[in-house]
Write a protein that holds these residues in place. Structure first.
Motif, mmCIF file in Angstrom:
data_model
loop_
_atom_site.group_PDB
_atom_site.id
_atom_site.type_symbol
_atom_site.label_atom_id
_atom_site.label_comp_id
_atom_site.label_asym_id
_atom_site.label_seq_id
_atom_site.Cartn_x
_atom_site.Cartn_y
_atom_site.Cartn_z
ATOM 1 N N GLU A 72 0.675 -1.237 0.370
ATOM 2 C CA GLU A 72 -0.126 0.010 0.355
ATOM 3 C C GLU A 72 1.228 1.248 -0.004
ATOM 4 O O GLU A 72 0.228 2.146 -0.452
ATOM 5 C CB GLU A 72 -1.153 0.002 1.380
ATOM 6 N N GLN A 95 3.484 0.715 12.955
ATOM 7 C CA GLN A 95 3.350 -1.071 12.854
ATOM 8 C C GLN A 95 2.049 -0.752 11.095
ATOM 9 O O GLN A 95 2.085 -1.917 10.475
ATOM 10 C CB GLN A 95 2.362 -1.477 13.316
ATOM 11 N N SER A 96 1.173 0.571 11.307
ATOM 12 C CA SER A 96 1.484 0.328 9.560
ATOM 13 C C SER A 96 1.903 -0.056 8.311
ATOM 14 O O SER A 96 1.452 -0.648 7.261
ATOM 15 C CB SER A 96 0.867 2.376 9.822
ATOM 16 N N TYR A 97 3.217 0.464 8.445
ATOM 17 C CA TYR A 97 3.755 0.042 7.054
ATOM 18 C C TYR A 97 4.278 -1.774 6.790
ATOM 19 O O TYR A 97 3.324 -2.107 6.085
ATOM 20 C CB TYR A 97 5.417 0.248 6.944
ATOM 21 N N GLY A 98 4.008 -1.868 7.960
ATOM 22 C CA GLY A 98 3.803 -3.668 8.058
ATOM 23 C C GLY A 98 2.908 -4.234 7.410
ATOM 24 O O GLY A 98 2.489 -5.353 7.043
ATOM 25 N N ARG A 99 1.401 -3.444 7.824
ATOM 26 C CA ARG A 99 0.003 -3.714 7.775
ATOM 27 C C ARG A 99 -0.069 -4.405 6.117
ATOM 28 O O ARG A 99 -1.058 -5.177 5.868
ATOM 29 C CB ARG A 99 -0.812 -3.092 8.507
ATOM 30 N N GLY A 100 0.983 -2.604 5.769
ATOM 31 C CA GLY A 100 -0.022 -2.575 4.341
ATOM 32 C C GLY A 100 1.060 -3.317 3.611
ATOM 33 O O GLY A 100 0.763 -3.023 2.048
ATOM 34 N N ASN A 101 2.026 -3.332 3.745
ATOM 35 C CA ASN A 101 2.882 -4.041 3.053
ATOM 36 C C ASN A 101 3.783 -5.482 3.080
ATOM 37 O O ASN A 101 5.095 -5.177 3.993
ATOM 38 C CB ASN A 101 4.054 -2.959 3.195
ATOM 39 N N PRO A 102 3.101 -6.519 3.788
ATOM 40 C CA PRO A 102 3.656 -7.787 4.689
ATOM 41 C C PRO A 102 4.504 -7.996 3.825
ATOM 42 O O PRO A 102 5.787 -8.483 4.133
ATOM 43 C CB PRO A 102 2.359 -8.195 4.868
ATOM 44 N N ALA A 105 7.901 -6.095 4.721
ATOM 45 C CA ALA A 105 7.573 -5.629 6.051
ATOM 46 C C ALA A 105 8.732 -7.558 6.281
ATOM 47 O O ALA A 105 9.562 -7.605 7.622
ATOM 48 C CB ALA A 105 6.990 -5.638 6.852
#
Length: 193
Positions: A72, A95-102, A105
């Motif tokens: 994302e 943590q939003s980066y990991g959720r949108g870019n698994p 991450a």
């Protein structure tokens, strides 16, 4: 930067393919693209050196465009940025980066604990879509190892005097002064040529 030795491209390529084999059926394996970057650097510059970089030098490495593994959030714009700026962005995103870019991450998490392997850099931007709009065209430019560089800084592995092994492409031959000039560093010592 500590220049360890001048090395032939065959050694660089063999080291790269041993550590990062291309597996066509493996999702997300872009080692073929990284190998292409190394080949472009060889054609453009022609000389390679095995070096060690300290944390400050690593943080100044210029990273090219990175979409975050098509998640994302685009991590690095086409104009590029330094390792330091990309790490600051990751920390700000949290943590939003990991959720949108698994996928990205997961690579960062893997490299936070995996053995440290050499990264590959160039004294100039090389041809290719990731480098077309790069704002900084000279210095230490990333060819391979983006996730490793970011993960090592994020996880604190570059603290306390740790160094990073790298292979750098430059137009300079083995003369140390030329290498340092081409790579934009005054360097420390030389243990080989």
């Amino acid at each position: 930067m500590r220049v360890l030795a001048s090395v032939p491209f065959e050694h660089v390529l063999a080291t790269f393919t041993r550590n990062h084999p291309y597996v066509p059926d493996e999702a997300g394996n872009t080692n073929d693209e990284a190998e292409e970057n190394l080949c472009h650097a060889q054609l453009e510059l022609g000389h390679w050196h095995h070096v060690r970089l300290d944390r400050v030098e690593v943080l100044d490495v210029v990273l090219p465009w990175h979409t975050g593994e098509y998640g994302e959030t685009e991590l690095i714009a086409p104009e590029g940025t330094t390792v330091a700026a990309a790490v600051a962005r990751l920390r700000a995103l949290g943590q939003s980066y990991g959720r949108g870019n698994p996928d990205c991450a997961a690579r960062l998490a893997h490299h936070a604990e995996a053995p440290m392997t050499p990264v590959y850099l160039s004294a100039r931007a090389v041809p290719g879509p990731d480098y077309e709009r790069l704002a900084v065209r000279e210095g230490l430019i990333h060819l391979d190892g983006l996730h490793r560089l970011l993960a090592w800084e994020l996880s604190g592995r570059l603290a306390a005097g740790a160094t990073v092994e790298a292979y750098t492409a430059s137009a300079a031959r083995s003369h140390v002064g030329q290498v340092r000039t081409a790579l934009g560093s005054t360097g420390e010592g030389v243990s080989g040529r």
